[in-house]
Structure formats: C-alpha cells, structure tokens
Motif scaffolding. Structure first.
Motif, short mmCIF file in Angstrom:
data_model
loop_
_atom_site.label_atom_id
_atom_site.label_comp_id
_atom_site.label_asym_id
_atom_site.label_seq_id
_atom_site.Cartn_x
_atom_site.Cartn_y
_atom_site.Cartn_z
N UNK A 85 -11.16 3.24 -4.24
CA UNK A 85 -11.54 1.88 -3.57
C UNK A 85 -10.20 1.30 -2.53
N UNK A 86 -9.08 1.63 -2.88
CA UNK A 86 -7.92 1.12 -2.31
C UNK A 86 -7.24 2.02 -1.36
N UNK A 87 -8.11 3.12 -0.98
CA UNK A 87 -7.12 4.09 -0.14
C UNK A 87 -6.94 3.51 1.18
N UNK A 88 -7.33 2.57 1.56
CA UNK A 88 -7.07 1.99 3.16
C UNK A 88 -6.12 1.01 2.88
N UNK A 89 -5.55 0.62 1.71
CA UNK A 89 -4.47 -0.19 1.57
C UNK A 89 -2.95 0.54 2.00
N UNK A 90 -2.18 -0.25 2.56
CA UNK A 90 -1.01 0.61 2.84
C UNK A 90 0.08 0.27 1.57
N UNK A 95 3.31 -2.76 -2.19
CA UNK A 95 4.26 -2.71 -3.06
C UNK A 95 5.32 -4.03 -2.80
N UNK A 96 5.40 -4.35 -1.39
CA UNK A 96 6.38 -5.35 -0.89
C UNK A 96 5.76 -6.73 -1.31
N UNK A 97 4.32 -6.71 -1.23
CA UNK A 97 3.84 -7.95 -1.81
C UNK A 97 3.84 -8.17 -3.22
N UNK A 98 3.76 -7.31 -3.81
CA UNK A 98 3.82 -7.27 -5.24
C UNK A 98 5.49 -7.51 -5.65
N UNK A 99 6.40 -7.02 -5.19
CA UNK A 99 7.82 -7.46 -5.46
C UNK A 99 7.88 -8.91 -5.16
N UNK A 100 7.24 -9.20 -3.82
CA UNK A 100 7.60 -10.82 -3.71
C UNK A 100 6.87 -11.83 -4.32
#
Length: 116
Positions: A85-90, A95-100
C-alpha cells in the motif's frame, strides 16, 4: 545470452532474498520487543500521520513514542514501507521524516515544561 538470463535470475533472487530477510528481521524485532502493543491507537495514528502524511505529533504521544523506543520505532516504519500500500512512498523521505519525528519528540520530552 543464456548467461545473461542466468545472471538476471540470480540478481532477482538476491534482491528478493534481501527484501524477505529485511522483512523477517523487522518482524522479529517487533515481536521480540512487543512493539505493536506499547502505544495506544490514538498515538499510533498521530505518529503515523506525522511520518507518512501531513500532521504533527504532540507531547503525550511523543512521550509514548519515546517509551516505545527507537528500535521499535524504526522497525515499525520500515515494515510499513514494505507494505504494498505504501509502494508509492519515497523511502528516503519517509525515513527522514521518521528521524525528524523521533528527534522532535526527544527534544520535546527532554525540554522542561513551562512554569505556570
């Protein structure tokens, strides 16, 4: 020509095995640490929105995220990225938003609350 086909098959197998191993590793981390049961649903949704969509995570849910721990946080984000379902996500952006999100929560939890 046959060696090119064999090479192509080996590359596909190698990549597939790597993806399966990553999935199994994340699943094992999540299971061993009871990651899926350590945050309440409202905070899970808030954290999800701040990472995968547009939204913010606030103090209460930051507290739950920090208690969840970085290992669980990272494994859950990576496993979510593996979902079709998240294949279109970069992945780099996520990962950057997760770290942020993680760093913002640490800063929020570590900062003293304003006096009243």
């Amino acid at each position: 020509m046959a060696s090119l086909n064999v090479c192509s098959v080996l590359v596909v197998l190698f990549l597939t095995c790597g993806a399966v191993m990553a999935t199994e590793e994340n699943d094992q981390i999540i299971k061993e640490n009871n990651c899926e049961t350590r945050m309440g649903l409202p905070c899970v949704l808030e954290a999800f929105m701040s990472i995968f969509r547009i939204g913010s995570i606030f103090s209460k849910c930051c507290g739950e995220l920090v208690v969840l721990g970085k290992v669980c946080h990272s494994a859950l984000v990576k496993r979510t990225l593996e979902n079709p379902q998240f294949k279109d996500q970069n992945p780099t952006t996520i990962i950057a938003k997760s770290i942020q999100t993680w760093n913002n929560c640490l800063a929020l939890i570590d900062s003293p609350s304003p006096s009243t």
